[in-house]
Motif scaffolding. Structure first.
Motif, mmCIF file in Angstrom:
data_model
loop_
_atom_site.group_PDB
_atom_site.id
_atom_site.type_symbol
_atom_site.label_atom_id
_atom_site.label_comp_id
_atom_site.label_asym_id
_atom_site.label_seq_id
_atom_site.Cartn_x
_atom_site.Cartn_y
_atom_site.Cartn_z
ATOM 1 N N LYS A 484 33.304 38.254 36.012
ATOM 2 C CA LYS A 484 34.067 37.033 35.749
ATOM 3 C C LYS A 484 35.491 37.384 35.317
ATOM 4 C CE LYS A 484 33.902 32.705 33.065
ATOM 5 N NZ LYS A 484 33.106 31.889 32.123
ATOM 6 N N ASN A 485 36.446 36.564 35.736
ATOM 7 C CA ASN A 485 37.823 36.731 35.286
ATOM 8 C C ASN A 485 37.976 36.178 33.868
ATOM 9 O OD1 ASN A 485 38.949 37.821 37.714
ATOM 10 N ND2 ASN A 485 38.865 35.774 38.615
ATOM 11 N N SER A 502 39.650 41.448 32.081
ATOM 12 C CA SER A 502 38.340 41.600 32.732
ATOM 13 C C SER A 502 38.378 40.870 34.065
ATOM 14 C CB SER A 502 37.234 41.027 31.845
ATOM 15 O OG SER A 502 37.289 41.574 30.533
ATOM 16 N N THR A 503 37.936 41.545 35.105
ATOM 17 C CA THR A 503 38.097 41.018 36.465
ATOM 18 C C THR A 503 36.759 40.760 37.125
ATOM 19 O OG1 THR A 503 40.215 42.180 36.671
ATOM 20 C CG2 THR A 503 39.145 41.506 38.728
ATOM 21 N N ALA A 504 36.717 39.706 37.936
ATOM 22 C CA ALA A 504 35.498 39.326 38.656
ATOM 23 C C ALA A 504 35.089 40.416 39.642
ATOM 24 C CB ALA A 504 35.717 38.003 39.390
ATOM 25 N N ARG A 514 42.154 42.823 41.603
ATOM 26 C CA ARG A 514 43.322 42.377 40.840
ATOM 27 C C ARG A 514 44.451 43.411 40.903
ATOM 28 N NH1 ARG A 514 43.406 38.486 36.330
ATOM 29 N NH2 ARG A 514 41.210 38.823 35.840
ATOM 30 N N THR A 530 49.375 39.768 36.375
ATOM 31 C CA THR A 530 48.084 39.948 37.025
ATOM 32 C C THR A 530 47.998 38.994 38.211
ATOM 33 O OG1 THR A 530 46.786 38.271 35.820
ATOM 34 C CG2 THR A 530 47.117 40.398 34.737
ATOM 35 N N LEU A 532 45.415 38.113 41.584
ATOM 36 C CA LEU A 532 44.141 38.346 42.249
ATOM 37 C C LEU A 532 44.301 38.365 43.762
ATOM 38 C CD1 LEU A 532 42.126 36.001 39.930
ATOM 39 C CD2 LEU A 532 41.812 38.477 40.072
ATOM 40 N N ASP A 575 43.132 32.886 33.337
ATOM 41 C CA ASP A 575 42.426 34.156 33.511
ATOM 42 C C ASP A 575 42.675 34.757 34.889
ATOM 43 O OD1 ASP A 575 41.001 33.975 30.978
ATOM 44 O OD2 ASP A 575 39.824 32.373 31.931
ATOM 45 N N ARG A 576 43.506 34.104 35.687
ATOM 46 C CA ARG A 576 43.667 34.518 37.085
ATOM 47 C C ARG A 576 45.038 35.160 37.286
ATOM 48 N NH1 ARG A 576 41.576 28.666 39.360
ATOM 49 N NH2 ARG A 576 39.556 28.670 38.319
#
Length: 585
Positions: A484-485, A502-504, A514, A530, A532, A575-576
């Motif tokens: 999860k992002n 933290s990246t999906a 990312r 950041t 994605l 978060d993206r």
């Protein structure tokens, strides 16, 4: 237009950090660069003076230093074309960039002043799967719909398409600066199998991959088992997933096990280990019951159990009741008469930590480098999987091993590694630092002793955060594991702060990687951008196209529709695609 300057193309960013680094004051264990190859003699667990400084180039040298959004989620994101039922995907609107100021204020005019310090790509949780492996836990789906995913046979073409996306990028999205490298943050493989490790290394460094094991003439697994519990793509019979709209694709399994060609990354790449890489099935200790190693290469595969038995086994895994796999051994023995015959294959054997390191050090998988992809013979001699490397003149990278060899999927660090982390940050106080790991701060809760070091204390996420907060040169902690992002600000005393990114995963929807850019705003602040990215496959899948590219597009659409899959793994907008502000330490 931003007038971003880059350390890779301009000397205007020279400062005290640069002078000290050039003078050999920065001590590291391994060098990095597009053409530089660290030698095996360079230790990965002890600092050595005068490590070489990175020199990199963009994937397309003619690219100008300007914002670049093509091929990123700033431009477009796969989105459903219909409102209900099985959702077909197509081109959707991009995600806007969000400026986050929890740790520092955003000062006007910074876009015209800033200097790019470094830019890199993070892959995480690829979970390349040997889907015919006898030890797999597909039958847990009898209790938990998402315990098996209908798209799992397509992890290899999906990962190759992600490599193709990175190779197509002209530069970093926010600044246009050169991309220095790609870092994988663990769970590169899924079942700790030699077959999967070979596929992973070829995906990253280039080569021909046949994502098949057992009988080379045909697939032997749950998707041609006739069991209604699983999507049977080649059959017209109704199953649990076809009832939800999954298609009948007659030649799917033949296509999924066909040879795939990876061009390999055009950038250097580094590797961080995850629990699925270190532990059988990602949860059983590295010294698990010998019966499981023998079962992995055997000619028997369990495909169906009752919902009650599935729940009992899944609960034991989630609650860490069986870290050594003894209960799982007994479970398999109890269901031995229900197991189906498949073709035995030694390539499915579990690999050890030493096997993992030797494979990374094998020149056959070097690609554009660096040799060992961060690891060296010093790691092999010491029995460790952590190291430091120079990202750019002003920035170092630190790769941790947060897996717990004692078992269970959550992580921790041993005392020796935690002390090494503290010393490495202290010895490199005149360089900014980015820390990489598989586990997040909140998922480092497993302090089970390491069988190889039974008297060594294990440390959770709080202890790691405490060490990082003590060093003002830390900019970011980059990790995965939770699929999860999530981007978390960490504020320490004395104004010290850093971001946890933290990246999906690339196995579950939305299947992302990312890009992270580090920028000095020349106003007392640092920005971390950041952005994605998705794979290079078209957003719209074509059921008549079972080519390598067509399968990668199908991989995304099947993942979106996987029963029981979370629809929140993309995270919130914050978060993206972001700009994360920090005060200079």
């Amino acid at each position: 237009m931003s007038r971003t300057r880059s350390v890779a193309t301009s000397a205007s960013g020279v400062n005290r950090r640069t002078v000290l680094a050039a003078a050999g004051a920065v001590s590291l264990s391994a060098g990095v660069g597009y053409a530089l190859r660290p030698t095996d003699s360079q230790a990965a667990t002890a600092a050595t003076s005068g490590a070489p400084v990175a020199h990199s180039r963009p994937a397309h040298p003619e690219a100008a230093l300007a914002p670049y959004t093509k091929g990123t989620t700033l431009a477009s994101v796969a989105a459903p074309r219909n409102a209900s039922g099985f959702r077909r995907l197509g081109d959707g609107a991009g995600w806007k960039r969000v400026v986050r100021t929890e740790l520092a204020a955003a000062k006007s005019g910074r876009a015209d002043r800033r200097t790019a310090l470094a830019a890199f790509v993070q892959f995480t949780d690829l979970h390349l799967m040997d889907v015919q492996h006898p030890l797999r836990l597909e039958y847990l789906r009898a209790h938990d719909p998402h315990a098996w995913r209908p798209h799992e046979a397509l992890t290899v073409p999906g990962a190759v398409s992600l490599v193709e996306r990175v190779n197509s990028l002209r530069g970093a999205p926010a600044t246009g600066a050169p991309l220095h490298f790609v870092m994988t943050t663990g769970d590169n493989t899924d079942n700790n199998a030699h077959s999967e490790l070979e596929w992973f290394l070829k995906v990253m460094s280039g080569g021909r991959i046949t994502p098949d094991s057992g009988d080379p003439r045909h697939y032997e697994g749950v998707q041609n088992s006739g069991l209604k519990l699983y999507w049977q793509p080649g059959s017209t019979a109704r199953d649990q997933d076809k009832a939800l709209g999954f298609p009948h694709l007659k030649d799917f399994l033949a296509a999924a096990t066909r040879e795939v060609r990876s061009p390999g990354l055009k950038l250097p790449w580094y590797s961080t280990v995850g629990n699925h890489d270190n532990l059988p099935l990602g949860c059983y200790g590295s010294h698990a019951d010998r019966y499981l190693a023998e079962a992995a290469v055997s000619g028997k595969k369990l495909m169906e159990v009752s919902a009650a038995d599935a729940k009992k086994l899944q609960d034991a895994i989630k609650n860490a009741k069986d870290p050594k796999g003894v209960g799982y051994r007994d479970f398999l023995k109890a269901h031995a008469r229900s197991a189906r015959s498949v073709t035995a294959d030694d390539k499915r054997a579990p690999y050890t930590q030493a096997d993992y390191l030797k494979a990374h050090l094998d020149p056959a998988y070097q690609g554009v480098g660096p040799a060992g992809h961060g690891y060296s013979s010093a790691n092999l001699d010491a029995g460790t999987q952590y190291y430091a490397f120079r990202i750019s003149t002003d920035v170092i990278g630190i790769s941790l091993d947060t897996t717990d060899a004692g078992g269970h999927y959550e992580g921790s660090l041993g005392t020796a590694q935690l002390k090494w982390l503290d010393k490495t940050l202290k010895d490199n106080k005149d360089s900014y630092a980015v820390v990489f790991s598989h586990h997040t701060s909140k998922t480092m809760t497993n302090t089970r002793p390491d069988p190889a070091r039974p008297t060594e204390k294990r440390h959770g996420g709080a202890d790691v955060l405490s060490v990082l907060a003590a060093h003002p040169n830390v900019l970011a902690w980059v990790n995965g594991h939770i699929h999860k992002n999530v981007i978390t600000p960490h504020q320490a005393s004395g104004g010290r702060s850093f971001w946890e990114i933290s990246t999906a995963s690339h196995v579950d929807h939305p299947q992302l990687a990312r890009i992270i850019e580090l920028v000095d705003n020349k106003d007392g602040t640092i920005s971390l951008f950041t952005t994605l990215i998705e794979s290079a496959a078209p957003h719209r899948a074509d059921y008549t196209d079972l080519s390598q590219t067509g399968l990668a597009a199908l991989y995304r659409e099947l993942a979106y529709n996987a029963p029981g899959a979370s629809k929140t793994l993309a995270g919130n907008a914050a978060d993206r695609n972001t700009e994360l502000l920090l005060k200079k330490g």
